[in-house]
Design a protein around this motif. Sequence first.
Motif, PDB file in Angstrom:
ATOM      1  N   GLY A 180       5.197   9.040 -15.707  1.00  0.00           N
ATOM      2  CA  GLY A 180       5.502   8.298 -14.492  1.00  0.00           C
ATOM      3  C   GLY A 180       5.371   9.188 -13.273  1.00  0.00           C
ATOM      4  N   PRO A 182       3.878   9.102  -8.749  1.00  0.00           N
ATOM      5  CA  PRO A 182       3.226   8.360  -7.666  1.00  0.00           C
ATOM      6  C   PRO A 182       1.799   8.788  -7.367  1.00  0.00           C
ATOM      7  CG  PRO A 182       4.671  10.028  -6.748  1.00  0.00           C
ATOM      8  CD  PRO A 182       4.830  10.112  -8.233  1.00  0.00           C
ATOM      9  N   CYS A 183       1.425   9.989  -7.827  1.00  0.00           N
ATOM     10  CA  CYS A 183       0.139  10.564  -7.436  1.00  0.00           C
ATOM     11  C   CYS A 183      -0.819  10.597  -8.624  1.00  0.00           C
ATOM     12  CB  CYS A 183       0.347  11.977  -6.893  1.00  0.00           C
ATOM     13  SG  CYS A 183      -1.192  12.852  -6.525  1.00  0.00           S
ATOM     14  N   THR A 187      -0.562  13.025 -12.084  1.00  0.00           N
ATOM     15  CA  THR A 187      -0.398  12.473 -13.431  1.00  0.00           C
ATOM     16  C   THR A 187      -1.595  12.825 -14.308  1.00  0.00           C
ATOM     17  OG1 THR A 187      -1.320  10.324 -12.748  1.00  0.00           O
ATOM     18  CG2 THR A 187       1.080  10.589 -12.651  1.00  0.00           C
ATOM     19  N   ARG A 204       0.041   5.878 -18.015  1.00  0.00           N
ATOM     20  CA  ARG A 204       0.468   6.321 -16.690  1.00  0.00           C
ATOM     21  C   ARG A 204       0.974   5.133 -15.876  1.00  0.00           C
ATOM     22  NH1 ARG A 204      -4.403   9.965 -14.510  1.00  0.00           N
ATOM     23  NH2 ARG A 204      -5.685   8.790 -15.986  1.00  0.00           N
ATOM     24  N   THR A 205       2.125   5.328 -15.234  1.00  0.00           N
ATOM     25  CA  THR A 205       2.743   4.229 -14.511  1.00  0.00           C
ATOM     26  C   THR A 205       3.644   4.802 -13.422  1.00  0.00           C
ATOM     27  OG1 THR A 205       4.061   2.191 -14.793  1.00  0.00           O
ATOM     28  CG2 THR A 205       4.685   4.096 -16.138  1.00  0.00           C
ATOM     29  N   THR A 206       4.490   3.963 -12.819  1.00  0.00           N
ATOM     30  CA  THR A 206       5.426   4.447 -11.805  1.00  0.00           C
ATOM     31  C   THR A 206       6.583   5.181 -12.478  1.00  0.00           C
ATOM     32  OG1 THR A 206       6.798   2.457 -11.838  1.00  0.00           O
ATOM     33  CG2 THR A 206       4.881   2.455 -10.366  1.00  0.00           C
ATOM     34  N   VAL A 207       7.280   5.975 -11.698  1.00  0.00           N
ATOM     35  CA  VAL A 207       8.460   6.671 -12.226  1.00  0.00           C
ATOM     36  C   VAL A 207       9.488   5.664 -12.729  1.00  0.00           C
ATOM     37  CG1 VAL A 207      10.462   8.073 -11.565  1.00  0.00           C
ATOM     38  CG2 VAL A 207       8.160   8.760 -10.845  1.00  0.00           C
ATOM     39  N   GLU A 208       9.730   4.619 -11.939  1.00  0.00           N
ATOM     40  CA  GLU A 208      10.748   3.636 -12.319  1.00  0.00           C
ATOM     41  C   GLU A 208      10.376   2.910 -13.611  1.00  0.00           C
ATOM     42  OE1 GLU A 208      11.187   4.663  -8.117  1.00  0.00           O
ATOM     43  OE2 GLU A 208       9.464   4.024  -9.324  1.00  0.00           O
ATOM     44  N   ASN A 209       9.101   2.557 -13.763  1.00  0.00           N
ATOM     45  CA  ASN A 209       8.673   1.932 -15.017  1.00  0.00           C
ATOM     46  C   ASN A 209       8.894   2.876 -16.198  1.00  0.00           C
ATOM     47  OD1 ASN A 209       7.884  -0.593 -14.154  1.00  0.00           O
ATOM     48  ND2 ASN A 209       5.738  -0.041 -13.875  1.00  0.00           N
TER      49      ASN A 209
END
Length: 427
Positions: A180, A182-183, A187, A204-209
Amino acid sequence: MKVGFVGLGKLGLPCALGVESMGHTVFGVDPSPQTMDILECRKLAYEEVGAQKLLDETKIHLVTYAELVRDAELIFIAVQTPHDPQYEGVTPMPNTRADFNYEYLQSAFTSLCVEMVKQGVERDVVVISTVLPGTMAKYIQPIIDANGLSRKLRLLYNPFFIAMGTALRDFLNPEFVLIGGPCPATTQRLASFYQTIHDRPAFRTTVENAELIKVAYNVAIGGKIVFANTIMEICHKTPNTDCDAVMAALSLATERIVSSRYLKGGMGDGGGCHPRDLIALSWLAQRLDLSHDPFYDIMSAREDQTEWLADLIQYHAGLLPIALMGSAFKPNTNITTGSPARLLSHYLTERNLEHKFIEPNQQLSSQPPSLFFVSTQHSAWLQYEFPEGSVVLDPFRYLQDNASLAKCTYIPIGKHHAVRRPDSVAG
């Protein structure tokens, strides 16, 4: 690559050894005296498959935060995010709920940020500790921002799907890697690093996911185990049924049920992640005012099913002494964190039923006939010499070929038709 680990406990050290075994240079920061003893004496204080061999040859040594920041190109944060012991799963779930404790994680980031500011360096920093969704944004990013490192400390969340006792093996052979961040460039660098470890895919995904996926994964396993144990109880109470046959059939449904892993009747879920993650998500369900809290349901079922096993022990024991075979949370380890065997012991104690744990290689030469309950599926029990006249309750149904059971009453829980009486009274 030069890789740093902040935290070399039961999660960090096996994974650090795995990274080193793939040719990387590893540094570690850990204030624990136990960690220092392990690295100096080259002896693990706990059982971890494959780790001792790597520990014998390791060149990992403890360094300061200053040295770690200076030398490591990639830094993993593997510090604990503990729950209060009452949420571990070895006692019934309390009425209260709580999030994990993030003080150790915050402290590690504060120390790391201070050194990065001093040295003026940029680093990719990867958190692998278990957290609830929103934790990085709420507790960690403010520390980074307060130190003016929002552009220099590139934060990633990359939890591992591993279990204590097999952490090294699980780390080197995962189903997939979860990243996770943003960049995309950051990642991708971490995904490329993992290509030096194994060939498994990276999601690969968002931190929150990623934060949610980690705990959701653990809870899904707990749900499978509760389901399998429900089928085991049905089969134990229903003539001509066999829970292993039921599960063997369901395991063929690889599209809808996905896999046969954890789809087997036995003891409840355990370990350092699963019971506590269920309780933490139950806390989150209350905080978010969800329409229903399924996490509470799963934990309640785990406890109810363990109480039912206590019912069986009480019913079959009579005047026999009671021995629980294994206190660990899973086979062939000595780790008891979150152990369903300890939860079972709690319920027996509540009923004033005296009992004791016996562990592998603890054959008692003067053991009288007893009620033996197989509370951990250790392979050592396959050769255990059960005293004549004993009653053996086996929720895993794997001891049927033990020759000493010929003179015992053997009850494979979940196979209604398969109870075996001693040869001397057969027929």
